[in-house]
Design an enzyme around this catalytic site. Structure first.
Site, short mmCIF file in Angstrom:
data_model
loop_
_atom_site.label_atom_id
_atom_site.label_comp_id
_atom_site.label_asym_id
_atom_site.label_seq_id
_atom_site.Cartn_x
_atom_site.Cartn_y
_atom_site.Cartn_z
CE LYS A 36 -3.72 -2.52 2.18
NZ LYS A 36 -4.33 -3.01 3.41
CG ASP A 66 -9.35 -0.22 5.38
OD1 ASP A 66 -9.16 -0.43 4.17
OD2 ASP A 66 -8.64 -0.71 6.29
CD GLN A 113 -3.17 -4.68 6.59
OE1 GLN A 113 -3.06 -3.67 5.89
NE2 GLN A 113 -3.86 -5.73 6.20
#
Ligand code: NDP
Length: 294
Positions: free
Chosen positions: A54, A121, A98
């Site tokens: 990412k 997200d 994460q």
């Protein structure tokens, strides 16, 4: 019948190119660079690899990325105080924690602590709630299911009035995917490990989304001819002939499914590349929101 192959690599490249152009325009017009902060707790190698990829993609597209790593035994307070610091940092537009987090941490509380406007997200309960409700729009859509929707659209698959069967009901893929498809006017059935007759559902589906985590579970003879298959699964299976000793396969048995389906995503090269592309798009959107509030 031989299915149309839905080329996720090509579609993801298109999305990334659009993001890179808009990032460059933003720098020129507003002297503003979008920023993504990643938070990794512990040293799980798969999570560390995802975070690195990412960050690398941010660099390629001109997005600033700042990585934060906390030890595996970090406390709830440590994680939440880092998130609140990032919430207050004007140079950070998106915050990506994460997942999965180490078991001793309360994932829900961490996700709740992310500012709604930095929730790239799309897992904040308010964003998920808006996704579920008629007439409401989330600020950010979860990246993997959003990527699946873009692939369906790019392949020209009609969602309105279609029978869609989602196999899997996880918070990150199956459930938001079902909500997106019903927003797109599909008639949605969610199947899971307790579903009594999966094949009966699959046999009437115009769209199948597989997000199960079981290698090649869905075979061609379970599908309706002409159906569009989106295979989210990424599974390693041993392969002594492969250089790394394993290969990646999806949750769908590609060879037999491609004989029956009208369109299908391969693994790798289908949904996988879309997830990061949509994260980049969400980060750009977060920066646009920040600029609009200046
Ligand atoms: P989870 O393990 O969280 O969820 C799996 C789902 O599959 C559950 O809802 C489970 O049902 C259901 N399931 C399990 N066994 C069966 C069965 N025999 N029949 C029907 N349903 C079943 O997985 P994720 O959603 O996180 O991931 C799914 C797959 O997608 C994995 O292969 C993962 O690696 C991949 N993935 C890929 C991404 C990408 O970028 N392409 C991103 C995220 C995930 P129940 O709820 O009853 O337990």
């Amino acid at each position: 019948m031989s299915a149309q192959i839905i080329d996720g690599k090509a579609v993801a490249a298109k999305v990334r190119d659009q993001v890179a152009v808009k990032v460059a325009e933003m720098k020129e017009k507003h002297n503003y660079t979008p920023g993504l902060a990643t938070v990794l707790v512990g040293e799980d190698p798969a999570s560390a690899t995802y975070v690195r990829s990412k960050q690398r993609m941010c660099e390629r597209l001109g997005i600033r990325s700042v990585g934060h790593t906390l030890p595996a035994d970090a406390s709830q307070e440590d994680v939440e105080s880092l998130v609140s610091q990032l919430n207050a940092d004007p140079e950070v537009n998106g915050i990506l924690v994460q997942l999965p987090l180490p078991k001793h941490l309360d994932e829900e509380a961490v996700l709740n602590s992310i500012s709604l406007e930095k929730d790239v997200d799309g897992f904040h309960p308010v964003n998920i709630g808006r996704l579920a409700m008629k007439g409401r729009e989330p600020l950010f859509i979860p990246c993997t299911p959003h990527g699946c929707m873009v692939l369906l659209e790019d392949a020209g698959v009609e969602t309105s009035g279609a029978e869609a069967v989602i196999v899997g009901r996880s918070n990150i893929v199956g459930l938001p995917m079902a909500m997106l498809l019903q927003k797109a006017n599909a008639t949605v059935t969610i199947c899971h490990s307790r579903t009594k007759d999966l094949v009966e559902h699959l046999k009437r589906a115009d769209i199948v989304v597989a997000a199960i985590g079981i290698p090649e579970m869905i075979k061609g003879d379970m599908l309706k001819p002409g159906t569009a298959v989106i295979d989210v699964g990424i599974n390693r299976v041993d392969d002594p002939e492969a250089k790394r000793g394993y290969r990646l396969v999806g949750d769908v048995d590609y060879d037999s499914a491609a004989e029956v389906a009208g369109a299908i995503t391969p693994v790798p090269g289908g949904v996988g590349p879309m997830t990061i592309a949509m994260l980049m798009q969400n980060t750009l959107r977060a920066a646009e929101i920040a600029i609009s509030k200046q």
